[in-house]
Write a protein that holds these residues in place. Structure first.
Motif, PDB file in Angstrom:
ATOM      1  N   GLN A 127      99.549  70.520  74.710  1.00 51.92           N
ATOM      2  CA  GLN A 127     100.443  69.136  74.896  1.00 51.92           C
ATOM      3  C   GLN A 127      99.747  67.931  74.159  1.00 51.92           C
ATOM      4  N   PRO A 128      98.713  67.357  74.803  1.00 48.40           N
ATOM      5  CA  PRO A 128      98.300  66.164  74.037  1.00 48.40           C
ATOM      6  C   PRO A 128      99.072  65.662  72.139  1.00 48.40           C
ATOM      7  N   GLU A 131     102.552  65.558  72.864  1.00 46.43           N
ATOM      8  CA  GLU A 131     102.515  63.835  73.446  1.00 46.43           C
ATOM      9  C   GLU A 131     102.692  63.557  72.108  1.00 46.43           C
ATOM     10  N   LYS A 132     102.036  63.984  71.326  1.00 50.73           N
ATOM     11  CA  LYS A 132     101.808  63.123  69.929  1.00 50.73           C
ATOM     12  C   LYS A 132     102.933  63.410  69.501  1.00 50.73           C
ATOM     13  N   MET A 134     105.226  63.101  70.105  1.00 51.37           N
ATOM     14  CA  MET A 134     107.064  62.456  70.907  1.00 51.37           C
ATOM     15  C   MET A 134     106.563  60.780  70.723  1.00 51.37           C
ATOM     16  N   GLU A 135     105.766  60.797  70.857  1.00 52.34           N
ATOM     17  CA  GLU A 135     105.469  59.081  70.480  1.00 52.34           C
ATOM     18  C   GLU A 135     105.814  58.464  68.977  1.00 52.34           C
ATOM     19  N   GLN A 146     112.788  65.205  74.985  1.00 55.79           N
ATOM     20  CA  GLN A 146     111.494  66.052  76.038  1.00 55.79           C
ATOM     21  C   GLN A 146     110.759  65.158  76.940  1.00 55.79           C
ATOM     22  N   LYS A 147     110.151  65.445  78.196  1.00 49.05           N
ATOM     23  CA  LYS A 147     109.467  64.204  78.973  1.00 49.05           C
ATOM     24  C   LYS A 147     108.602  65.177  79.597  1.00 49.05           C
ATOM     25  N   TYR A 176     100.225  69.127  86.546  1.00 50.06           N
ATOM     26  CA  TYR A 176     101.868  68.810  85.274  1.00 50.06           C
ATOM     27  C   TYR A 176     103.102  69.008  86.022  1.00 50.06           C
TER      28      TYR A 176
END
Length: 309
Positions: A127-128, A131-132, A134-135, A146-147, A176
């Motif tokens: 997940q990290p 999320e990276k 997504m950033e 995605q959220k 989560y």
């Protein structure tokens, strides 16, 4: 009528699998992907994805592809001894072992505790990295819807009762924000409407369809309780050969059924090809022979790139 979700499993299974999937992403043909976090090539594959994001037309939704049947235990053998092979951190219990553990009371609780450690470890690694991505997409002006956390699994193992319970307990205990969990619910009747296709199906895939359909009702209940979108999956009976010709024969019927029932249709592909040199001890030899190395894996990539939805 909503557009179907064109999905590809197994990003980061191998480097070449990931490169094939990236080709589909660059063409804007994948709405969502699943990412395996317990293979040795994970970091290299995620670096490839991160580098490609600024040039993508959009970033697909990304699920953590929980894997309990291949790869290595991220929790480690001491934390998950029953899930791994003897004197190794390689996964070893397999689908059948997980299924059997669901119905042995004394063993069930022990397996569930180990599964929870493994699930948490795989999510904490994947997940990290998601999320990276997504950033990077946000910074590059690349669209991504995605959220939160999305979950599915290798060989749909999360549908097995003891695994399903372990997944939801980890989600609840860790707080989560779960926006999607796959329901491997595939309508069987559609495949029986075209007699010309009968001999093109593998009988074992009908067995998979029925087993997963039986367990799909709990996923329906969870979706209703949590306000998640209900879905149908397409990719079990034709697993291993989701080819353009058969898809185009059945698509309108499958889509009409999903629309009539108010469900999102997720069409599942495995468009990545594994090279012979990539078959390491992390990959099950039988799966490599029967599935990953098959020449007709290319037909799924062709379908992703060329079917007109």
């Amino acid at each position: 009528m909503s557009k179907p979700d064109i999905h590809a499993d197994d990003y980061a299974l191998t480097l070449n699998t990931s490169k094939d999937m990236l080709e589909c992403m660059r063409a804007g043909r994948l709405d969502s992907i699943s990412i395996v976090s317990n293979m040795s090539c994970f970091e290299a594959c995620m670096a490839l994805l991160a580098e490609a994001i600024p040039q993508l037309p959009f970033l697909p939704l990304m699920s953590v592809h929980l894997d309990f049947v291949e790869g290595r235990s991220l929790a480690g053998r001491k934390a998950a001894p029953d899930l791994t092979k003897e004197n190794s951190d390689l996964m070893g219990l397999g689908w059948g072992g997980l299924f059997a553990a669901s119905y042995v009371p004394g063993r069930r609780n022990r397996i569930k505790a180990q599964l929870k450690r493994e699930i948490k470890a795989q999510i904490e690694k994947a997940q990290p990295a998601i999320e990276k991505c997504m950033e990077i997409a946000a910074a590059s002006g690349v669209r991504c819807g995605q959220k939160g956390l999305r979950i599915d699994s290798h060989q749909h193992a999360h549908m097995i009762p003891v695994v399903w319970e372990a997944v939801l307990e980890v989600v609840r205990e860790e707080g989560y924000k779960l926006e999607y969990i796959r329901n491997s619910k595939e309508v069987l009747g559609i495949f029986l409407t075209d007699v010309s296709l009968y001999r093109t199906y593998r009988p074992v895939n009908f067995v998979k369809n029925r087993i997963l359909y039986f367990y799909s009702h709990k996923a329906d209940r969870h979706a209703r309780a949590c306000g998640l979108e209900q879905m149908y999956l397409w990719g079990l009976v034709m697993s291993g050969r989701m080819d353009k010709e058969r898809i185009e024969k059945l698509y309108s019927k499958m889509k009409k059924k999903a629309d009539r029932d108010g469900r999102k249709l997720e069409i599942l592909f495995h468009p990545g090809v594994t090279l012979p040199g990539e078959v390491t001890p992390e990959i099950a030899q039988e799966a490599a022979k029967d599935f990953y190395l098959r020449g007709d894996r290319h037909v799924e990539k062709d379908a992703v790139l060329n079917v007109n939805w």
